[in-house]
Write a protein that holds these residues in place. Structure first.
Motif, mmCIF file in Angstrom:
data_model
loop_
_atom_site.group_PDB
_atom_site.id
_atom_site.type_symbol
_atom_site.label_atom_id
_atom_site.label_comp_id
_atom_site.label_asym_id
_atom_site.label_seq_id
_atom_site.Cartn_x
_atom_site.Cartn_y
_atom_site.Cartn_z
ATOM 1 N N UNK A 140 0.756 -1.254 0.087
ATOM 2 C CA UNK A 140 0.022 -0.163 0.010
ATOM 3 C C UNK A 140 0.769 1.071 0.001
ATOM 4 N N UNK A 141 1.984 1.057 0.695
ATOM 5 C CA UNK A 141 2.986 2.156 0.668
ATOM 6 C C UNK A 141 4.444 1.906 0.779
ATOM 7 N N UNK A 142 5.345 2.589 0.304
ATOM 8 C CA UNK A 142 6.739 2.464 0.737
ATOM 9 C C UNK A 142 7.080 3.925 1.308
ATOM 10 N N UNK A 143 8.025 3.905 2.507
ATOM 11 C CA UNK A 143 8.260 5.223 2.951
ATOM 12 C C UNK A 143 9.840 5.023 3.612
ATOM 13 N N UNK A 144 10.307 6.171 3.643
ATOM 14 C CA UNK A 144 11.608 6.201 4.301
ATOM 15 C C UNK A 144 11.471 6.865 5.724
ATOM 16 N N UNK A 145 12.332 6.707 6.843
ATOM 17 C CA UNK A 145 12.485 7.200 7.998
ATOM 18 C C UNK A 145 12.762 8.740 7.599
ATOM 19 N N UNK A 146 12.453 9.543 8.565
ATOM 20 C CA UNK A 146 12.873 10.865 8.312
ATOM 21 C C UNK A 146 14.519 11.257 8.225
ATOM 22 N N UNK A 147 15.235 10.143 8.836
ATOM 23 C CA UNK A 147 16.811 10.102 8.675
ATOM 24 C C UNK A 147 17.199 9.522 7.721
ATOM 25 N N UNK A 148 16.237 8.719 6.675
ATOM 26 C CA UNK A 148 16.677 7.844 5.323
ATOM 27 C C UNK A 148 17.437 6.840 5.958
ATOM 28 N N UNK A 149 17.345 6.380 7.205
ATOM 29 C CA UNK A 149 18.089 4.899 7.651
ATOM 30 C C UNK A 149 17.097 3.934 7.425
ATOM 31 N N UNK A 150 16.130 3.899 7.493
ATOM 32 C CA UNK A 150 15.200 2.970 7.352
ATOM 33 C C UNK A 150 14.118 3.031 6.271
ATOM 34 N N UNK A 151 13.794 1.772 5.849
ATOM 35 C CA UNK A 151 12.770 1.880 4.748
ATOM 36 C C UNK A 151 11.619 0.931 5.189
ATOM 37 N N UNK A 152 10.362 1.252 5.047
ATOM 38 C CA UNK A 152 9.247 0.352 5.203
ATOM 39 C C UNK A 152 8.165 0.163 4.274
ATOM 40 N N UNK A 153 7.607 -1.048 4.254
ATOM 41 C CA UNK A 153 6.699 -1.550 3.223
ATOM 42 C C UNK A 153 5.213 -1.890 4.246
ATOM 43 N N UNK A 154 4.157 -0.858 3.617
ATOM 44 C CA UNK A 154 3.272 -1.080 4.365
ATOM 45 C C UNK A 154 2.064 -1.796 3.650
#
Length: 121
Positions: free
Chosen positions: A56-70
């Motif tokens: 449903x979404x792909x996003x990076x944490x504000x610091x760019x160190x983590x990527x998530x898939x929802x």
């Protein structure tokens, strides 16, 4: 700056894309649940991150160190640097926003915490 062809080398349809905060990495959520990370400067496919089906979404944490898939209310997370999976706590911290209907649009608070309403996979 280079051009990224997110279709090259993935073999799956792209459902969602996100650019890292610094603009160096493009994250593509694919129909098979995989997240592909591309380096924008030279169009290199850095890694593919395996997960359950659906995006449903792909996003990076504000610091760019983590990527998530929802996918729905489920989330998978990886370290961008090496693709290592990140175990997320089942209960978000008290300073998260409790609005599950907004999770897929903005999964992180500005200070980098996951918003409430997300089940970790």
């Amino acid at each position: 700056m280079g051009t990224v062809d997110p279709y090259k080398g993935t073999g799956a349809n792209i459902l969602r894309m996100a650019l890292s905060p610094g603009g160096e990495i493009l994250g593509c959520g694919l129909a098979d649940g995989t997240v592909a990370l591309w380096r924008v400067s030279d169009s290199a496919l850095l890694r593919t991150l395996k997960s359950n089906e659906g995006v449903d979404n792909v996003a990076f944490s504000p610091d760019g160190q983590t990527v998530v898939k929802i996918s729905g209310q489920d989330i998978a997370a990886w370290r961008v640097q090496d693709g290592a999976p990140i175990h997320l706590p089942a209960q978000p911290s008290d300073n998260t926003v409790h609005q599950a209907d907004r999770v897929t649009d903005r999964p992180f608070t500005p200070d980098g915490h996951l918003r409430a309403g997300i089940r970790t996979t």
